[in-house]
Design a protein around this motif. Structure first.
Motif, PDB file in Angstrom:
ATOM      1  N   THR A  97      -8.439  -6.027  -2.840  1.00  0.00           N
ATOM      2  CA  THR A  97      -7.808  -4.997  -3.659  1.00  0.00           C
ATOM      3  C   THR A  97      -8.676  -3.751  -3.691  1.00  0.00           C
ATOM      4  O   THR A  97      -9.838  -3.770  -3.272  1.00  0.00           O
ATOM      5  N   THR A  98      -8.087  -2.670  -4.156  1.00  0.00           N
ATOM      6  CA  THR A  98      -8.821  -1.420  -4.290  1.00  0.00           C
ATOM      7  C   THR A  98      -8.365  -0.710  -5.557  1.00  0.00           C
ATOM      8  O   THR A  98      -7.337  -1.058  -6.136  1.00  0.00           O
ATOM      9  N   GLY A  99      -9.163   0.257  -5.978  1.00  0.00           N
ATOM     10  CA  GLY A  99      -8.820   1.024  -7.170  1.00  0.00           C
ATOM     11  C   GLY A  99      -9.480   2.381  -7.122  1.00  0.00           C
ATOM     12  O   GLY A  99     -10.327   2.646  -6.263  1.00  0.00           O
ATOM     13  N   GLN A 117     -10.235  -4.372 -11.092  1.00  0.00           N
ATOM     14  CA  GLN A 117      -9.860  -5.023  -9.830  1.00  0.00           C
ATOM     15  C   GLN A 117      -9.975  -6.544  -9.935  1.00  0.00           C
ATOM     16  O   GLN A 117      -9.229  -7.281  -9.290  1.00  0.00           O
ATOM     17  N   TYR A 132      -3.068  -1.770  -9.909  1.00  0.00           N
ATOM     18  CA  TYR A 132      -2.213  -0.837 -10.661  1.00  0.00           C
ATOM     19  C   TYR A 132      -2.203  -1.302 -12.116  1.00  0.00           C
ATOM     20  O   TYR A 132      -1.776  -2.435 -12.399  1.00  0.00           O
ATOM     21  N   PRO A 135      -3.181  -2.779  -4.106  1.00  0.00           N
ATOM     22  CA  PRO A 135      -4.007  -1.922  -4.955  1.00  0.00           C
ATOM     23  C   PRO A 135      -3.961  -2.452  -6.382  1.00  0.00           C
ATOM     24  O   PRO A 135      -3.002  -3.143  -6.750  1.00  0.00           O
ATOM     25  N   HIS A 181     -13.476   0.462  -4.178  1.00  0.00           N
ATOM     26  CA  HIS A 181     -12.966   1.647  -4.875  1.00  0.00           C
ATOM     27  C   HIS A 181     -13.280   2.871  -4.026  1.00  0.00           C
ATOM     28  O   HIS A 181     -14.156   2.838  -3.148  1.00  0.00           O
ATOM     29  N   THR A 204      -4.951   3.062   1.458  1.00  0.00           N
ATOM     30  CA  THR A 204      -6.278   2.425   1.347  1.00  0.00           C
ATOM     31  C   THR A 204      -6.174   0.913   1.549  1.00  0.00           C
ATOM     32  O   THR A 204      -6.930   0.327   2.339  1.00  0.00           O
ATOM     33  N   THR A 205      -5.244   0.286   0.875  1.00  0.00           N
ATOM     34  CA  THR A 205      -5.073  -1.167   1.040  1.00  0.00           C
ATOM     35  C   THR A 205      -4.680  -1.474   2.485  1.00  0.00           C
ATOM     36  O   THR A 205      -5.099  -2.497   3.045  1.00  0.00           O
ATOM     37  N   SER A 253       0.859  -1.189   0.000  1.00  0.00           N
ATOM     38  CA  SER A 253       0.000   0.000   0.000  1.00  0.00           C
ATOM     39  C   SER A 253       0.892   1.234   0.000  1.00  0.00           C
ATOM     40  O   SER A 253       1.867   1.284   0.747  1.00  0.00           O
TER      41      SER A 253
END
Ligand SMILES: Cc1cc2nc3c(=O)[nH]c(=O)nc-3n(C[C@H](O)[C@H](O)[C@H](O)COP(=O)(O)O)c2cc1C
Length: 194
Positions: free
Chosen positions: A112-114, A121, A79, A77, A165, A24-25, A20
């Motif tokens: 995961t996040t975006g 994701q 990417y 995350p 997200h 966020t992650t 991270s």
């Protein structure tokens, strides 16, 4: 399994391995840990740039932590439509374990996040499942039907793992709740399996 000195019962070990940059992650990783609290012991392994030297992941301690874990949560995350290079460096460094299937039968899950609601994701989560399959691990998804949970968990309807997200630049509380649930589910599965 680590012996719980107070209760005398053995608790499974959950390793949370994640990368991270802007946090966020990391928030999701902390929520996964909270969810597992009281069911599993948690080892938090945040991958940093310092773990990577000359392009190779060199933090043997994280790999040894997973050697001893009953369950593992992978977090990165999204990417450019996949896991961050730093996470991939960790995954590549696990190939020695792969050749001996040292992580076989551990329970695995992913988060995961975006920046976007549909920012690919799923591809990051799919990568985590392939990594788990290569290691002979058993995958733990989310048993929350998207859009059906009264608390709004699994907002984006991803049952392979937790996909989030940012909304208005921050992480919705329902996603934090989903992460806590995933941690609880993973820890319960680990205690059943160990
Ligand atoms: C190099 C780079 C590539 C990214 N690619 C994606 C992407 O493919 N899809 C997406 O939804 N968000 C993408 N993002 C946004 C990040 O996933 C988002 O900012 C995330 O919250 C970062 O996680 P962190 O706070 O744990 O560092 C990208 C960000 C960066 C810096």
């Amino acid at each position: 399994m680590a012996e719980d000195l107070q209760s005398g019962t053995a608790m499974p070990l959950l390793a949370i391995v994640y990368f991270s940059i802007s946090g966020t992650t990391e928030k999701l990783a902390h929520a996964v840990a909270r969810g597992a609290d009281g069911i599993a012991d948690v080892a938090s392994c945040r991958i940093t740039g310092n773990d990577i030297m000359s392009g190779r992941f060199q933090n043997e301690r994280f790999l040894e932590t997973i050697d001893h874990a009953d369950a593992v949560a992978f977090g990165s995350p999204t990417y450019m439509g996949g896991p961050a290079a730093q996470f991939k460096a960790f995954a590549d460094a696990s190939s020695d374990r792969w050749s001996q299937q040292r992580w076989a039968n551990k329970i695995a899950a992913g988060f995961t996040t975006g920046a976007c609601a549909s920012g690919d994701q799923l591809h990051t989560l799919s990568y985590f499942t392939i990594l788990a399959a290569q290691h002979g691990m058993l995958w733990c998804g989310l048993d929350i039907p998207g859009g059906e949970d009264p608390g709004g968990r699994n907002r984006l309807g991803s049952q392979l793992g937790l996909a989030t997200h940012l909304v208005g630049g921050s992480l919705p509380q329902s996603d934090v709740g989903t992460a806590e649930y995933l941690g609880q589910r993973l820890a319960r599965m680990a205690s059943r399996n160990s």
